[in-house]
Scaffold this motif. Structure first.
Motif, PDB file in Angstrom:
ATOM      1  N   VAL A 237       0.970  -0.916   0.268  1.00  0.00           N
ATOM      2  CA  VAL A 237      -0.028   0.105  -0.116  1.00  0.00           C
ATOM      3  C   VAL A 237       1.454   1.301  -0.396  1.00  0.00           C
ATOM      4  CG1 VAL A 237      -2.024  -1.295   1.922  1.00  0.00           C
ATOM      5  CG2 VAL A 237      -0.271   0.099   2.523  1.00  0.00           C
ATOM      6  N   TYR A 238       0.731   2.107  -0.144  1.00  0.00           N
ATOM      7  CA  TYR A 238       0.939   3.447  -0.361  1.00  0.00           C
ATOM      8  C   TYR A 238       1.694   3.655   0.894  1.00  0.00           C
ATOM      9  CZ  TYR A 238       1.081   5.174  -5.178  1.00  0.00           C
ATOM     10  OH  TYR A 238       0.992   5.961  -6.153  1.00  0.00           O
ATOM     11  N   GLY A 239       2.695   4.138   1.761  1.00  0.00           N
ATOM     12  CA  GLY A 239       3.373   4.952   2.891  1.00  0.00           C
ATOM     13  C   GLY A 239       3.082   6.302   2.465  1.00  0.00           C
TER      14      GLY A 239
ATOM     15  N   GLN B 245      -3.132  11.160  13.024  1.00  0.00           N
ATOM     16  CA  GLN B 245      -3.842  10.866  13.655  1.00  0.00           C
ATOM     17  C   GLN B 245      -3.644   9.524  14.395  1.00  0.00           C
ATOM     18  OE1 GLN B 245      -6.989  12.500  11.904  1.00  0.00           O
ATOM     19  NE2 GLN B 245      -7.614  14.235  13.136  1.00  0.00           N
ATOM     20  N   ARG B 246      -2.590   8.906  14.614  1.00  0.00           N
ATOM     21  CA  ARG B 246      -2.083   8.264  15.647  1.00  0.00           C
ATOM     22  C   ARG B 246      -1.464   7.986  16.275  1.00  0.00           C
ATOM     23  NH1 ARG B 246       1.203   3.906  12.155  1.00  0.00           N
ATOM     24  NH2 ARG B 246       0.550   2.272  13.229  1.00  0.00           N
ATOM     25  N   PRO B 247      -2.543   7.867  17.823  1.00  0.00           N
ATOM     26  CA  PRO B 247      -2.145   7.673  18.532  1.00  0.00           C
ATOM     27  C   PRO B 247      -0.463   6.717  18.700  1.00  0.00           C
ATOM     28  CG  PRO B 247      -4.292   5.838  18.374  1.00  0.00           C
ATOM     29  CD  PRO B 247      -3.266   6.251  17.650  1.00  0.00           C
TER      30      PRO B 247
ATOM     31  N   SER C 120       1.018   5.519  21.017  1.00  0.00           N
ATOM     32  CA  SER C 120       1.770   4.408  21.520  1.00  0.00           C
ATOM     33  C   SER C 120       1.627   3.068  19.267  1.00  0.00           C
ATOM     34  CB  SER C 120       0.657   4.129  22.488  1.00  0.00           C
ATOM     35  OG  SER C 120      -0.759   3.939  21.941  1.00  0.00           O
ATOM     36  N   ASN C 121       1.395   3.441  19.256  1.00  0.00           N
ATOM     37  CA  ASN C 121       1.509   2.938  17.799  1.00  0.00           C
ATOM     38  C   ASN C 121       2.557   3.261  17.378  1.00  0.00           C
ATOM     39  OD1 ASN C 121       0.931   1.557  15.431  1.00  0.00           O
ATOM     40  ND2 ASN C 121      -0.871   1.874  15.415  1.00  0.00           N
ATOM     41  N   PRO C 122       3.348   1.802  16.713  1.00  0.00           N
ATOM     42  CA  PRO C 122       4.538   2.045  15.925  1.00  0.00           C
ATOM     43  C   PRO C 122       4.572   1.703  15.082  1.00  0.00           C
ATOM     44  CG  PRO C 122       4.617  -0.336  17.720  1.00  0.00           C
ATOM     45  CD  PRO C 122       3.532   0.450  17.875  1.00  0.00           C
ATOM     46  N   LEU C 123       5.774   2.190  13.905  1.00  0.00           N
ATOM     47  CA  LEU C 123       6.345   2.586  12.384  1.00  0.00           C
ATOM     48  C   LEU C 123       6.970   1.461  12.741  1.00  0.00           C
ATOM     49  CD1 LEU C 123       6.901   6.330  12.702  1.00  0.00           C
ATOM     50  CD2 LEU C 123       4.195   5.154  13.094  1.00  0.00           C
ATOM     51  N   ILE C 124       6.268   1.249  10.795  1.00  0.00           N
ATOM     52  CA  ILE C 124       7.052   0.912  10.365  1.00  0.00           C
ATOM     53  C   ILE C 124       8.852   1.166   9.859  1.00  0.00           C
ATOM     54  CG2 ILE C 124       7.525  -1.769   8.655  1.00  0.00           C
ATOM     55  CD1 ILE C 124       4.784  -2.279   8.627  1.00  0.00           C
ATOM     56  N   VAL C 125      10.133   0.582   9.800  1.00  0.00           N
ATOM     57  CA  VAL C 125      11.405   0.657   8.712  1.00  0.00           C
ATOM     58  C   VAL C 125      11.180   0.582   7.736  1.00  0.00           C
ATOM     59  CG1 VAL C 125      13.605   1.226   9.346  1.00  0.00           C
ATOM     60  CG2 VAL C 125      11.570   1.662  10.951  1.00  0.00           C
ATOM     61  N   HIS C 126      11.927   1.199   6.689  1.00  0.00           N
ATOM     62  CA  HIS C 126      11.890   0.797   5.516  1.00  0.00           C
ATOM     63  C   HIS C 126      13.381   0.743   5.219  1.00  0.00           C
ATOM     64  CE1 HIS C 126       7.756   1.159   5.796  1.00  0.00           C
ATOM     65  NE2 HIS C 126       7.829   0.456   4.988  1.00  0.00           N
ATOM     66  N   VAL C 127      13.617  -0.166   4.557  1.00  0.00           N
ATOM     67  CA  VAL C 127      15.685  -0.038   4.012  1.00  0.00           C
ATOM     68  C   VAL C 127      15.232  -0.688   3.015  1.00  0.00           C
ATOM     69  CG1 VAL C 127      16.349  -0.114   6.171  1.00  0.00           C
ATOM     70  CG2 VAL C 127      15.865  -2.170   5.371  1.00  0.00           C
TER      71      VAL C 127
ATOM     72  N   PRO D 148      -1.169  -2.427  19.124  1.00  0.00           N
ATOM     73  CA  PRO D 148      -1.848  -1.401  18.675  1.00  0.00           C
ATOM     74  C   PRO D 148      -2.920  -1.404  17.345  1.00  0.00           C
ATOM     75  CG  PRO D 148       0.038  -0.148  19.953  1.00  0.00           C
ATOM     76  CD  PRO D 148       0.360  -1.951  19.350  1.00  0.00           C
ATOM     77  N   GLY D 149      -1.936  -1.920  16.053  1.00  0.00           N
ATOM     78  CA  GLY D 149      -3.108  -1.655  14.796  1.00  0.00           C
ATOM     79  C   GLY D 149      -3.393  -2.722  14.304  1.00  0.00           C
ATOM     80  N   LEU D 150      -2.947  -3.763  15.995  1.00  0.00           N
ATOM     81  CA  LEU D 150      -4.167  -4.978  15.479  1.00  0.00           C
ATOM     82  C   LEU D 150      -5.297  -4.904  16.001  1.00  0.00           C
ATOM     83  CD1 LEU D 150      -1.181  -7.519  15.066  1.00  0.00           C
ATOM     84  CD2 LEU D 150      -1.757  -5.582  13.484  1.00  0.00           C
ATOM     85  N   SER D 151      -5.912  -3.850  16.089  1.00  0.00           N
ATOM     86  CA  SER D 151      -7.228  -4.137  16.959  1.00  0.00           C
ATOM     87  C   SER D 151      -8.689  -3.849  16.204  1.00  0.00           C
ATOM     88  CB  SER D 151      -7.032  -2.084  17.760  1.00  0.00           C
ATOM     89  OG  SER D 151      -6.978  -1.732  16.624  1.00  0.00           O
TER      90      SER D 151
HETATM   91  O1  TXA Z   1       2.534  -3.085   3.556  1.00  0.00           O
HETATM   92  C1  TXA Z   1       3.301  -2.114   4.739  1.00  0.00           C
HETATM   93  O2  TXA Z   1       3.257  -2.944   6.250  1.00  0.00           O
HETATM   94  C2  TXA Z   1       2.736  -0.905   4.592  1.00  0.00           C
HETATM   95  C3  TXA Z   1       3.721  -0.221   3.791  1.00  0.00           C
HETATM   96  C4  TXA Z   1       3.576   0.983   3.473  1.00  0.00           C
HETATM   97  O3  TXA Z   1       4.976  -0.748   3.901  1.00  0.00           O
HETATM   98  N1  TXA Z   1       3.210  -0.083   5.917  1.00  0.00           N
HETATM   99  C5  TXA Z   1       2.053  -0.650   6.875  1.00  0.00           C
HETATM  100  O4  TXA Z   1       2.082   0.736   7.777  1.00  0.00           O
HETATM  101  O5  TXA Z   1       1.012  -1.320   6.509  1.00  0.00           O
HETATM  102  P1  TXA Z   1       1.138   0.502   9.479  1.00  0.00           P
HETATM  103  O6  TXA Z   1       2.042   1.570  10.453  1.00  0.00           O
HETATM  104  O7  TXA Z   1      -0.167   0.669   8.621  1.00  0.00           O
HETATM  105  O8  TXA Z   1       1.222  -0.952  10.142  1.00  0.00           O
HETATM  106  C6  TXA Z   1       2.261  -1.511  10.709  1.00  0.00           C
HETATM  107  C7  TXA Z   1       1.817  -2.225  11.642  1.00  0.00           C
HETATM  108  C8  TXA Z   1       1.076  -1.878  12.809  1.00  0.00           C
HETATM  109  O9  TXA Z   1      -0.117  -2.900  13.545  1.00  0.00           O
HETATM  110  C9  TXA Z   1       1.641  -1.094  14.147  1.00  0.00           C
HETATM  111  O10 TXA Z   1       1.500  -1.658  15.628  1.00  0.00           O
HETATM  112  C10 TXA Z   1       3.153  -2.749  13.374  1.00  0.00           C
HETATM  113  O11 TXA Z   1       3.077  -2.633  12.226  1.00  0.00           O
HETATM  114  N2  TXA Z   1       4.476  -2.366  14.331  1.00  0.00           N
HETATM  115  C11 TXA Z   1       4.819  -1.374  13.848  1.00  0.00           C
HETATM  116  N3  TXA Z   1       6.138  -1.470  14.212  1.00  0.00           N
HETATM  117  C12 TXA Z   1       6.432  -2.689  15.255  1.00  0.00           C
HETATM  118  C13 TXA Z   1       6.779  -2.861  16.745  1.00  0.00           C
HETATM  119  N4  TXA Z   1       7.868  -1.894  16.885  1.00  0.00           N
HETATM  120  N5  TXA Z   1       6.082  -3.954  17.579  1.00  0.00           N
HETATM  121  C14 TXA Z   1       4.817  -4.045  17.079  1.00  0.00           C
HETATM  122  N6  TXA Z   1       4.596  -3.804  16.280  1.00  0.00           N
HETATM  123  C15 TXA Z   1       5.170  -3.173  15.660  1.00  0.00           C
END
Ligand code: TXA
Ligand code: MG
Length: 319
Positions: free
Chosen positions: A29-31, A50-52, A54-61, A218-221
Motif C-alpha cells: 500500500v502507499y506509505g 492522527q495516530r496514537p 503508542s502505535n509504532p512505525l515500520i522501518v523501510h530499508v 496497537p494497529g492490530l486492534s
Molecule cells: O505493507 C506495509 O507494511 C505498509 C507499507 C507502507 O510498508 N505499512 C504499514 O504500516 O502497513 P502501518 O503502520 O499501517 O502498519 C504497521 C503495523 C501496525 O499495526 C503497527 O502497530 C505494527 O505494524 N508495528 C510497527 N512497529 C512495530 C513494533 N516495533 N512492534 C510491534 N508492532 C509494530
C-alpha cells in the motif's frame, strides 16, 4: 536558482532529506514516509495520521545488508524468511539497536522492518542514506491507500508531494512475523501466508491474535482498515438473507443469483486470490463513496492471501 530534479524520485529524496513527509508507493500500500532519524518528520507522520503515539512505525530499508546498524540479532528462522522474501511484502520484528529512536517503536525494544519491492520505493531508498519510517498513508482506522489518488483524497494540500508509482501490485499491508520464546509468530496476515512460511521453515507458525485474548500490537486492534459504510462479512449462502436494495455486494468470482447485478462487485472473475487482494481496497474506496447503506462481503477461500483478505474484512466488519 531553482533546483532542478531529474526525476520524481530525486524530488522525493530531496524533500525527505529536508525532514519533510512525502507519500511513497510500495507494492503493498502507499506509505507516509519520513526520515526515521528525524524527530520533526516522525511527529508530522503521527499528527497527519492522527495516530496514537503508542502505535509504532515500520522501518523501510534498501536491503538485508542495511540491517546491522538497526537490529542486534537476527534469529535464523527470520533470516531465512528475509532472504527468501525480501524485497517483498514481509515485515520482521527484530531487536533494535540504540540507534533506532524509541519514539518510532513506541518505547518497544523491537523494531518492525522491511525491504519493499516496488522499484520506485527501492530506487528512493538507495538514493538516501537514512531508513524511512512509513505507516500506511491513511488517517487512523481508515482504509489503506492503493493509489496516489487515494492518498491525495485523504491528505490533499497537507502533503508537499505524493510520489506516484501506479496502483499497488499486492494491495494489502505486509505480512508481519516475529519470534517469541523460540516460536515463530505471525502478527499480521498478508500476501505471504502462514502455510508458505511453515513450509519454508519446516516449522509450526502461530497466529498471535488467536493465541491471546488481548490486542497484540496497537494497529492490530479488532477494528481497523475500515470503510465508513457498515460492512458485513458472511458466507456466500447468507448474502441473500442480509441483502437489501441499499446494499453493495462484494463477491469473489461470480454474482449471487437473485440480487441485482449492478449492486454486485466481482473481485476476480478468474478466481485469482492475488487479484482479489489487489482489488479489495480499491473497491472499498469506491463503494464507500457510493451512498450504499451496507457493504456485504462474501468470505473468500481460506488459503494464502485469502486469509489476509478475510482478516481485513473481519476487522472492517467489527464495530
Ligand atoms: O505493507 C506495509 O507494511 C505498509 C507499507 C507502507 O510498508 N505499512 C504499514 O504500516 O502497513 P502501518 O503502520 O499501517 O502498519 C504497521 C503495523 C501496525 O499495526 C503497527 O502497530 C505494527 O505494524 N508495528 C510497527 N512497529 C512495530 C513494533 N516495533 N512492534 C510491534 N508492532 C509494530
Ligand atoms: Mg495502517
Amino acid at each position: 536558482m531553482k533546483p532542478v530534479w531529474h526525476s520524481a524520485v530525486d524530488l522525493a529524496a530531496s524533500l525527505l532529506t529536508q525532514e519533510n513527509v512525502v507519500a511513497i508507493p510500495t507494492e503493498t500500500v502507499y506509505g507516509l514516509a519520513g526520515n526515521m532519524l528525524s524527530q520533526k518528520a516522525v511527529e508530522r507522520i503521527y499528527s497527519l495520521k492522527q495516530r496514537p503515539l503508542s502505535n509504532p512505525l515500520i522501518v523501510h530499508v534498501s536491503g538485508f545488508d542495511q540491517l546491522h546498524e538497526w537490529v542486534t540479532n537476527i534469529p535464523p528462522a527470520l533470516e531465512t524468511l528475509a532472504r527468501t522474501y525480501w524485497p517483498g511484502p514481509l515485515t520482521l520484528l527484530l531487536d533494535k539497536t540504540r540507534a533506532v529512536p524509541d519514539r518510532i517503536t513506541a518505547g518497544s525494544q523491537q523494531v518492525a522492518v522491511r525491504v519493499p519491492s516496488h522499484p520506485i520505493a527501492l530506487a528512493l531508498l538507495q538514493q538516501i542514506d537514512f531508513p524511512l519510517v512509513a505507516p500506511s498513508a491513511n488517517p487512523f482506522t481508515r482504509i489503506s491507500p492503493t493509489t496516489a489518488e487515494h492518498v491525495r483524497t485523504y491528505f490533499g494540500e497537507q502533503l508537499p508531494f505524493v510520489l506516484d508509482g501506479g496502483p499497488c501490485a499486492v494491495g494489502l499491508e505486509s505480512t508481519i512475523v516475529g519470534m517469541q520464546e523460540g516460536r515463530v509468530i505471525l502478527y499480521r496476515q498478508g500476501a505471504i501466508g502462514l502455510t508458505a512460511i511453515e513450509e519454508l521453515l519446516q516449522n509450526k507458525v502461530e497466529r498471535y491474535a488467536a493465541q491471546r485474548g488481548h490486542t497484540p500490537t496497537p494497529g492490530l486492534s479488532p477494528r481497523h482498515y475500515a470503510p465508513l459504510t457498515r460492512t458485513v462479512l458472511c458466507e456466500r449462502g447468507d448474502i441473500q438473507k442480509i441483502y437489501s436494495g441499499h446494499s453493495a455486494v462484494i463477491v469473489f468470482t461470480t454474482p449471487v443469483a437473485g440480487i441485482l447485478p449492478e449492486n454486485q462487485f466481482i473481485l476476480s472473475p478468474s478466481g485469482s486470490l492475488s487479484e482479489a487482494g489487489q482489488q479489495l481496497y480499491t473497491l472499498l474506496h469506491v463503494l464507500d463513496k457510493s451512498g450504499y447503506e451496507n457493504i456485504i462481503c462474501e468470505r473468500l477461500p481460506s488459503a494464502g492471501i485469502g486469509d489476509a483478505i478475510n482478516d481485513r474484512l473481519q476487522r472492517a466488519a467489527t464495530r
